[in-house]
Design a protein around this motif. Sequence first.
Motif, PDB file in Angstrom:
ATOM      1  N   LEU A 103       0.830  -1.201   0.000  1.00 52.21           N
ATOM      2  CA  LEU A 103       0.000   0.000   0.000  1.00 52.21           C
ATOM      3  C   LEU A 103       0.863   1.249   0.000  1.00 52.21           C
ATOM      4  CD1 LEU A 103      -2.697  -0.805   2.738  1.00 52.21           C
ATOM      5  CD2 LEU A 103      -2.791  -1.284   0.289  1.00 52.21           C
ATOM      6  N   VAL A 104       0.584   2.159  -0.928  1.00 51.12           N
ATOM      7  CA  VAL A 104       1.158   3.501  -0.925  1.00 51.12           C
ATOM      8  C   VAL A 104       0.030   4.432  -0.496  1.00 51.12           C
ATOM      9  CG1 VAL A 104       2.138   5.341  -2.341  1.00 51.12           C
ATOM     10  CG2 VAL A 104       2.858   2.965  -2.686  1.00 51.12           C
ATOM     11  N   SER A 105       0.222   5.167   0.572  1.00 50.63           N
ATOM     12  CA  SER A 105      -0.903   5.818   1.256  1.00 50.63           C
ATOM     13  C   SER A 105      -1.657   6.815   0.396  1.00 50.63           C
ATOM     14  CB  SER A 105      -0.409   6.520   2.517  1.00 50.63           C
ATOM     15  OG  SER A 105       0.391   7.646   2.198  1.00 50.63           O
ATOM     16  N   GLY A 106      -0.938   7.525  -0.475  1.00 52.30           N
ATOM     17  CA  GLY A 106      -1.528   8.644  -1.196  1.00 52.30           C
ATOM     18  C   GLY A 106      -1.009   9.958  -0.624  1.00 52.30           C
ATOM     19  N   GLY A 107      -1.035  10.992  -1.441  1.00 53.29           N
ATOM     20  CA  GLY A 107      -0.546  12.295  -1.012  1.00 53.29           C
ATOM     21  C   GLY A 107      -1.653  13.151  -0.427  1.00 53.29           C
ATOM     22  N   LEU A 108      -1.356  14.425  -0.266  1.00 53.82           N
ATOM     23  CA  LEU A 108      -2.355  15.351   0.233  1.00 53.82           C
ATOM     24  C   LEU A 108      -3.454  15.534  -0.805  1.00 53.82           C
ATOM     25  CD1 LEU A 108      -0.024  18.078   1.763  1.00 53.82           C
ATOM     26  CD2 LEU A 108      -1.530  16.536   3.040  1.00 53.82           C
ATOM     27  N   PRO A 109      -4.712  15.617  -0.360  1.00 52.60           N
ATOM     28  CA  PRO A 109      -5.779  15.906  -1.330  1.00 52.60           C
ATOM     29  C   PRO A 109      -5.608  17.306  -1.902  1.00 52.60           C
ATOM     30  CG  PRO A 109      -6.609  15.991   0.919  1.00 52.60           C
ATOM     31  CD  PRO A 109      -5.208  15.472   1.008  1.00 52.60           C
ATOM     32  N   PRO A 110      -6.259  17.601  -3.017  1.00 50.11           N
ATOM     33  CA  PRO A 110      -6.094  18.914  -3.650  1.00 50.11           C
ATOM     34  C   PRO A 110      -6.346  20.050  -2.657  1.00 50.11           C
ATOM     35  CG  PRO A 110      -7.304  17.444  -5.091  1.00 50.11           C
ATOM     36  CD  PRO A 110      -7.146  16.716  -3.785  1.00 50.11           C
ATOM     37  N   GLY A 111      -5.380  20.956  -2.567  1.00 50.59           N
ATOM     38  CA  GLY A 111      -5.500  22.090  -1.667  1.00 50.59           C
ATOM     39  C   GLY A 111      -5.188  21.779  -0.222  1.00 50.59           C
ATOM     40  N   GLY A 112      -4.884  20.540   0.078  1.00 51.14           N
ATOM     41  CA  GLY A 112      -4.671  20.134   1.463  1.00 51.14           C
ATOM     42  C   GLY A 112      -3.272  20.444   1.958  1.00 51.14           C
ATOM     43  N   ARG A 113      -3.167  20.641   3.286  1.00 52.87           N
ATOM     44  CA  ARG A 113      -1.866  20.865   3.920  1.00 52.87           C
ATOM     45  C   ARG A 113      -1.732  20.080   5.228  1.00 52.87           C
ATOM     46  NH1 ARG A 113      -3.333  25.652   1.526  1.00 52.87           N
ATOM     47  NH2 ARG A 113      -1.788  26.548   0.097  1.00 52.87           N
ATOM     48  N   ASP A 114      -2.764  19.353   5.588  1.00 55.36           N
ATOM     49  CA  ASP A 114      -2.807  18.677   6.881  1.00 55.36           C
ATOM     50  C   ASP A 114      -2.282  17.246   6.746  1.00 55.36           C
ATOM     51  OD1 ASP A 114      -3.351  17.678   9.374  1.00 55.36           O
ATOM     52  OD2 ASP A 114      -5.537  17.886   9.225  1.00 55.36           O
ATOM     53  N   LEU A 115      -0.977  17.069   6.975  1.00 60.93           N
ATOM     54  CA  LEU A 115      -0.379  15.743   6.858  1.00 60.93           C
ATOM     55  C   LEU A 115      -0.941  14.776   7.901  1.00 60.93           C
ATOM     56  CD1 LEU A 115       3.364  16.657   6.232  1.00 60.93           C
ATOM     57  CD2 LEU A 115       1.919  15.334   4.690  1.00 60.93           C
ATOM     58  N   ALA A 116      -1.053  15.238   9.134  1.00 58.39           N
ATOM     59  CA  ALA A 116      -1.542  14.357  10.201  1.00 58.39           C
ATOM     60  C   ALA A 116      -2.967  13.905   9.919  1.00 58.39           C
ATOM     61  CB  ALA A 116      -1.447  15.066  11.544  1.00 58.39           C
ATOM     62  N   GLY A 117      -3.796  14.812   9.444  1.00 57.08           N
ATOM     63  CA  GLY A 117      -5.167  14.451   9.116  1.00 57.08           C
ATOM     64  C   GLY A 117      -5.241  13.457   7.976  1.00 57.08           C
ATOM     65  N   ALA A 118      -4.380  13.624   6.990  1.00 56.39           N
ATOM     66  CA  ALA A 118      -4.348  12.685   5.868  1.00 56.39           C
ATOM     67  C   ALA A 118      -3.947  11.301   6.348  1.00 56.39           C
ATOM     68  CB  ALA A 118      -3.395  13.184   4.800  1.00 56.39           C
ATOM     69  N   ARG A 119      -2.984  11.226   7.257  1.00 51.01           N
ATOM     70  CA  ARG A 119      -2.575   9.912   7.792  1.00 51.01           C
ATOM     71  C   ARG A 119      -3.717   9.267   8.577  1.00 51.01           C
ATOM     72  NH1 ARG A 119       2.362  12.806   9.699  1.00 51.01           N
ATOM     73  NH2 ARG A 119       3.748  12.841   7.863  1.00 51.01           N
ATOM     74  N   GLU A 120      -4.495  10.081   9.287  1.00 50.18           N
ATOM     75  CA  GLU A 120      -5.627   9.524  10.024  1.00 50.18           C
ATOM     76  C   GLU A 120      -6.669   8.945   9.073  1.00 50.18           C
ATOM     77  OE1 GLU A 120      -6.489   8.885  13.256  1.00 50.18           O
ATOM     78  OE2 GLU A 120      -4.336   9.180  13.431  1.00 50.18           O
ATOM     79  N   ARG A 121      -6.844   9.563   7.930  1.00 50.08           N
ATOM     80  CA  ARG A 121      -7.786   9.005   6.954  1.00 50.08           C
ATOM     81  C   ARG A 121      -7.276   7.663   6.419  1.00 50.08           C
ATOM     82  NH1 ARG A 121      -8.400  14.519   5.946  1.00 50.08           N
ATOM     83  NH2 ARG A 121      -6.900  14.596   4.249  1.00 50.08           N
ATOM     84  N   VAL A 122      -5.955   7.515   6.307  1.00 57.71           N
ATOM     85  CA  VAL A 122      -5.393   6.222   5.924  1.00 57.71           C
ATOM     86  C   VAL A 122      -5.734   5.182   6.990  1.00 57.71           C
ATOM     87  CG1 VAL A 122      -3.268   4.950   5.465  1.00 57.71           C
ATOM     88  CG2 VAL A 122      -3.534   7.275   4.589  1.00 57.71           C
ATOM     89  N   ALA A 123      -5.559   5.540   8.257  1.00 59.81           N
ATOM     90  CA  ALA A 123      -5.874   4.607   9.341  1.00 59.81           C
ATOM     91  C   ALA A 123      -7.351   4.218   9.314  1.00 59.81           C
ATOM     92  CB  ALA A 123      -5.509   5.235  10.683  1.00 59.81           C
ATOM     93  N   ASP A 124      -8.230   5.191   9.096  1.00 58.85           N
ATOM     94  CA  ASP A 124      -9.666   4.894   9.033  1.00 58.85           C
ATOM     95  C   ASP A 124      -9.970   3.919   7.900  1.00 58.85           C
ATOM     96  OD1 ASP A 124     -10.074   6.601  11.155  1.00 58.85           O
ATOM     97  OD2 ASP A 124     -10.759   8.279   9.910  1.00 58.85           O
ATOM     98  N   ALA A 125      -9.340   4.131   6.749  1.00 60.81           N
ATOM     99  CA  ALA A 125      -9.566   3.246   5.607  1.00 60.81           C
ATOM    100  C   ALA A 125      -9.051   1.839   5.897  1.00 60.81           C
ATOM    101  CB  ALA A 125      -8.909   3.820   4.364  1.00 60.81           C
ATOM    102  N   LEU A 126      -7.889   1.752   6.537  1.00 63.72           N
ATOM    103  CA  LEU A 126      -7.358   0.436   6.897  1.00 63.72           C
ATOM    104  C   LEU A 126      -8.332  -0.315   7.796  1.00 63.72           C
ATOM    105  CD1 LEU A 126      -3.602   1.304   7.556  1.00 63.72           C
ATOM    106  CD2 LEU A 126      -4.499  -0.133   5.725  1.00 63.72           C
ATOM    107  N   GLY A 127      -8.978   0.414   8.678  1.00 71.51           N
ATOM    108  CA  GLY A 127      -9.961  -0.228   9.546  1.00 71.51           C
ATOM    109  C   GLY A 127     -11.068  -0.913   8.769  1.00 71.51           C
ATOM    110  N   GLU A 128     -11.419  -0.372   7.616  1.00 71.71           N
ATOM    111  CA  GLU A 128     -12.442  -1.004   6.782  1.00 71.71           C
ATOM    112  C   GLU A 128     -11.866  -2.124   5.923  1.00 71.71           C
ATOM    113  OE1 GLU A 128     -15.363   1.262   4.804  1.00 71.71           O
ATOM    114  OE2 GLU A 128     -14.999   3.083   5.988  1.00 71.71           O
ATOM    115  N   LEU A 129     -10.615  -1.984   5.508  1.00 73.09           N
ATOM    116  CA  LEU A 129     -10.034  -2.947   4.576  1.00 73.09           C
ATOM    117  C   LEU A 129      -9.466  -4.198   5.252  1.00 73.09           C
ATOM    118  CD1 LEU A 129      -8.158  -0.448   2.236  1.00 73.09           C
ATOM    119  CD2 LEU A 129     -10.229  -1.741   1.689  1.00 73.09           C
ATOM    120  N   VAL A 130      -9.018  -4.077   6.480  1.00 68.28           N
ATOM    121  CA  VAL A 130      -8.350  -5.203   7.138  1.00 68.28           C
ATOM    122  C   VAL A 130      -9.244  -6.438   7.221  1.00 68.28           C
ATOM    123  CG1 VAL A 130      -7.452  -6.010   9.358  1.00 68.28           C
ATOM    124  CG2 VAL A 130      -6.587  -3.893   8.365  1.00 68.28           C
ATOM    125  N   PRO A 131     -10.501  -6.323   7.673  1.00 69.08           N
ATOM    126  CA  PRO A 131     -11.335  -7.546   7.718  1.00 69.08           C
ATOM    127  C   PRO A 131     -11.548  -8.156   6.341  1.00 69.08           C
ATOM    128  CG  PRO A 131     -12.303  -5.778   9.042  1.00 69.08           C
ATOM    129  CD  PRO A 131     -11.199  -5.153   8.249  1.00 69.08           C
TER     130      PRO A 131
END
Length: 276
Positions: A103-131
Amino acid sequence: MSAGALDRLSVNQMTVRGMPLPELTADCARLGVPGVGLWREPVRAYGLAATARLVRAAGLAVTTLCRGGFLTDADPAARSRALYDNRLAIEEAAVLGTDTLVLVSGGLPPGGRDLAGARERVADALGELVPYAAERGVRLAIEPLHPMYAADRCVVSTLAQALALAERFPADRVGVAVDTYHVWWDDTAPDAVTRAGAAGRLYAFQLADWITPLPEGVLTGRGQLGDGSIELRRWWERMDAAGYRGPVEVELFNEGLWRREGSEVLEETIARFVAL
């Protein structure tokens, strides 16, 4: 060549990007390469089921499938599309017989600057994908990319960041992919390798060298083994010391290599690998 010198070698499909799959699998079998790392786009072009049959007939193991991820978009529709694509990637990995989806997490969404928030969205997605992945016997390997890719490709820039994400999930379901090209510069990475190994989270190990100057666009600057600045042997020793016993995959994105004849590059890669 010493007996067993190639036992752990895997050649990533992108190293010899121009080789058709039948030629790549035949050459790997002829030269004693036991594994291949595959990419979704050429696999789809050849046909998923046809690729699985071809690889098995050649007696090769599929060590990894690249890639899933790109899970940082905050837009609900874009997030839904990304989750759907990652479920497809998990299914493809299962058909190909590999237990490791990179998995390559992905970069910042267009216009985004919040790295920590983007990483949290990766964690949320993993929570759905792991099962979903667990039901299909597929592990998710988070790959950190060099910080120069943080804006557009991967907000996970260090092995420690990747491990922190992985540690939210069971060790047999989410781990890390260690690519020398992306982590060699980071003096915290050796400790992260040790911790990941102790936890059973070292899922994949990829080799590429760092050569300069980097090409425009930087994606194709991965050097042939031994041509650059990375202590590749030291990284291999470090992974082994941490308990990693899996395949060692050579993944090179390099326009100069891609312009050469594929079998020649494959043979050169094998020789460089043995020299390590």
